[in-house]
Write a protein that holds these residues in place. Sequence first.
Motif, PDB file in Angstrom:
ATOM      1  N   UNK A 197      61.143  -9.791 -13.851  1.00  0.00           N
ATOM      2  CA  UNK A 197      60.651 -10.786 -14.822  1.00  0.00           C
ATOM      3  C   UNK A 197      59.136 -10.946 -14.756  1.00  0.00           C
ATOM      4  N   UNK A 198      58.504 -10.417 -13.713  1.00  0.00           N
ATOM      5  CA  UNK A 198      57.046 -10.510 -13.592  1.00  0.00           C
ATOM      6  C   UNK A 198      56.323  -9.846 -14.756  1.00  0.00           C
ATOM      7  N   UNK A 199      57.009  -8.943 -15.472  1.00  0.00           N
ATOM      8  CA  UNK A 199      56.357  -8.247 -16.583  1.00  0.00           C
ATOM      9  C   UNK A 199      55.936  -9.220 -17.686  1.00  0.00           C
ATOM     10  N   UNK A 200      56.588 -10.367 -17.772  1.00  0.00           N
ATOM     11  CA  UNK A 200      56.228 -11.347 -18.802  1.00  0.00           C
ATOM     12  C   UNK A 200      54.891 -12.014 -18.498  1.00  0.00           C
ATOM     13  N   UNK A 201      54.504 -12.023 -17.228  1.00  0.00           N
ATOM     14  CA  UNK A 201      53.290 -12.725 -16.843  1.00  0.00           C
ATOM     15  C   UNK A 201      53.508 -14.226 -16.831  1.00  0.00           C
ATOM     16  N   UNK A 240      47.022  -9.371 -14.228  1.00  0.00           N
ATOM     17  CA  UNK A 240      46.779  -8.784 -12.913  1.00  0.00           C
ATOM     18  C   UNK A 240      46.951  -7.275 -12.961  1.00  0.00           C
ATOM     19  N   UNK A 241      45.970  -6.559 -12.390  1.00  0.00           N
ATOM     20  CA  UNK A 241      46.063  -5.101 -12.304  1.00  0.00           C
ATOM     21  C   UNK A 241      47.231  -4.679 -11.416  1.00  0.00           C
ATOM     22  N   UNK A 266      42.004 -14.380   3.001  1.00  0.00           N
ATOM     23  CA  UNK A 266      41.410 -14.596   4.321  1.00  0.00           C
ATOM     24  C   UNK A 266      42.477 -14.847   5.389  1.00  0.00           C
ATOM     25  N   UNK A 267      43.538 -15.562   5.013  1.00  0.00           N
ATOM     26  CA  UNK A 267      44.608 -15.866   5.974  1.00  0.00           C
ATOM     27  C   UNK A 267      45.676 -14.771   6.007  1.00  0.00           C
ATOM     28  N   UNK A 268      45.438 -13.712   5.211  1.00  0.00           N
ATOM     29  CA  UNK A 268      46.378 -12.583   5.156  1.00  0.00           C
ATOM     30  C   UNK A 268      47.803 -13.055   4.849  1.00  0.00           C
ATOM     31  N   UNK A 269      47.922 -13.906   3.838  1.00  0.00           N
ATOM     32  CA  UNK A 269      49.232 -14.453   3.453  1.00  0.00           C
ATOM     33  C   UNK A 269      49.925 -13.481   2.503  1.00  0.00           C
ATOM     34  N   UNK A 270      50.622 -12.499   3.080  1.00  0.00           N
ATOM     35  CA  UNK A 270      51.240 -11.446   2.283  1.00  0.00           C
ATOM     36  C   UNK A 270      52.356 -11.977   1.389  1.00  0.00           C
ATOM     37  N   UNK A 271      52.978 -13.074   1.794  1.00  0.00           N
ATOM     38  CA  UNK A 271      54.055 -13.636   0.977  1.00  0.00           C
ATOM     39  C   UNK A 271      53.525 -14.520  -0.153  1.00  0.00           C
ATOM     40  N   UNK A 272      52.202 -14.683  -0.196  1.00  0.00           N
ATOM     41  CA  UNK A 272      51.574 -15.512  -1.231  1.00  0.00           C
ATOM     42  C   UNK A 272      50.419 -14.711  -1.838  1.00  0.00           C
ATOM     43  N   UNK A 273      50.736 -13.512  -2.384  1.00  0.00           N
ATOM     44  CA  UNK A 273      49.677 -12.598  -2.822  1.00  0.00           C
ATOM     45  C   UNK A 273      48.923 -13.110  -4.040  1.00  0.00           C
ATOM     46  N   UNK A 274      47.683 -12.698  -4.151  1.00  0.00           N
ATOM     47  CA  UNK A 274      46.822 -13.197  -5.229  1.00  0.00           C
ATOM     48  C   UNK A 274      47.350 -12.824  -6.609  1.00  0.00           C
ATOM     49  N   UNK A 275      47.975 -11.644  -6.730  1.00  0.00           N
ATOM     50  CA  UNK A 275      48.437 -11.212  -8.053  1.00  0.00           C
ATOM     51  C   UNK A 275      49.604 -12.061  -8.557  1.00  0.00           C
ATOM     52  N   UNK A 276      50.286 -12.791  -7.656  1.00  0.00           N
ATOM     53  CA  UNK A 276      51.390 -13.666  -8.069  1.00  0.00           C
ATOM     54  C   UNK A 276      50.964 -15.130  -8.148  1.00  0.00           C
ATOM     55  N   UNK A 277      49.684 -15.397  -7.912  1.00  0.00           N
ATOM     56  CA  UNK A 277      49.242 -16.788  -7.825  1.00  0.00           C
ATOM     57  C   UNK A 277      49.599 -17.588  -9.074  1.00  0.00           C
ATOM     58  N   UNK A 278      49.486 -16.970 -10.247  1.00  0.00           N
ATOM     59  CA  UNK A 278      49.792 -17.712 -11.477  1.00  0.00           C
ATOM     60  C   UNK A 278      51.274 -18.066 -11.573  1.00  0.00           C
ATOM     61  N   UNK A 279      52.150 -17.295 -10.881  1.00  0.00           N
ATOM     62  CA  UNK A 279      53.587 -17.604 -10.900  1.00  0.00           C
ATOM     63  C   UNK A 279      53.908 -18.845 -10.058  1.00  0.00           C
ATOM     64  N   UNK A 280      52.974 -19.233  -9.179  1.00  0.00           N
ATOM     65  CA  UNK A 280      53.134 -20.466  -8.410  1.00  0.00           C
ATOM     66  C   UNK A 280      52.433 -21.634  -9.099  1.00  0.00           C
ATOM     67  N   UNK A 281      51.926 -21.363 -10.299  1.00  0.00           N
ATOM     68  CA  UNK A 281      51.235 -22.398 -11.066  1.00  0.00           C
ATOM     69  C   UNK A 281      51.960 -22.719 -12.371  1.00  0.00           C
ATOM     70  N   UNK A 282      52.410 -21.673 -13.064  1.00  0.00           N
ATOM     71  CA  UNK A 282      53.038 -21.861 -14.373  1.00  0.00           C
ATOM     72  C   UNK A 282      54.501 -21.396 -14.353  1.00  0.00           C
TER      73      UNK A 282
END
Length: 315
Positions: free
Chosen positions: A116-120, A141-142, A264-280
Motif C-alpha cells: 500500500x506504500x505505493x499510494x504515498x 520518496x526516492x 542520527x539515532x540509526x532508527x531502522x524501524x522508523x526510516x525517513x522514507x516512511x516518515x509521512x506514513x507516521x503523519x498522514x
Amino acid sequence: MANERKPQILVTGAAGALAQQVINRLRDDYQLVAVDFREEVYLGDDIPSYCIDFNKRVFEDLFRRFQFEGIIHLGRIMSSQETRMRRYNANVLGSQKLLDLAHKYGIHRVIVLSTYHVYGASAYNPALIDEQAPLKGAGLSMDLVDSIELENLANIYLWRYPDLNITVLRPCNIVGPGVRNSISTLLASRRAPVLAGFSPMMQFIHIDDMADAIVLSYRKPERGVFNVAPDDWIAYQHALQLSGCTRVPIPSIPPSLPRTIARLLNMKSFPSYLMSFFKYPVVIDGRTFRDTFGFKPKRPLKEIFRYYRENKHPV
C-alpha cells in the motif's frame, strides 16, 4: 511419483515468513519450487529450494527443468533492506526477467505482491483509497521508486499478456510472528517513536490472513489489482499502547528534523522514507478483493496486539 502429477508452482521470496506460510498451505495440492536470491532455505525434502539471482542466466534453467503452471512472486525486497541500486535490480529488473520467462514458457497464473506504500502518504489523500487512486509514493520518496516501478511493470504485463492472468495484491501493514518489516519491529519494541502531534489511522493484517488471501487469489484466476485490508483501522499511537510499547515523542517540525533524528539515532524501524506514513493516514479500501475472492480475515486487531504485548523482543 505422486508429486509429478501435481501442478507445479514457483514461489519466490522463500526465505520470508509470508512465503513459508503460503508454501505450507499449498504443499499438499501442488509441487512447489522455492527460490530466493538472498539465501537457500530448507522447506522439506519434497520442495526443491534454490538461491538464485533472477537476472542470472541460470534462473531460466528452472523453467526448463520444471513445468510451472503458475508463479507466486513474493520476493520483493522491502525499502528497509539493501541499497537502492540492489533493490532496483531485484525488484524491477529481476521481476521483469521473471515475467518475461513466464510469458516465454506459457505460465497461466501469476500473483505479484506489492504494498500500500505505493499510494504515498499525504494530507490530501481521500479517507478511503481504492485501486483507481494515483500512485504518489515515488513523488514523496526516492526509496519507494522501485515499488512503483514494480507495479507499473506488472500492469504493463497484465494488459499486454492477458494469458498470464496476473493479479497484483496491495496489502496494508502485514504483521505477526516472523514478520520483519518496519511496523512489526516497532510493535515488538519496548519503546517506539511517534511524531509529536500526529497519530494517523493505520490498518494491520495478520500474516496468517495474508497467506490465506494469497492462496485464495491464486486458486481463483481473477486478473487485476486489488487492495488487501480488513474493514477496521486504528490510530498508530493507540496500536502502540495496545502492543505494550512506551511512546517516545519526536518533534515533527520542521519536517527535516524527525528525519535527521531518526538517521542520527540509526532508527531502522522508523526510516525517513516512511516518515509521512507516521503523519498522514493511508487507509485502503479492501472491499473489491473481499467481494471478488470471498475473503474474510480471521485474526482481529486485539489478537495481533496481544501477540506483540506478550513478545517484547525482536521478531
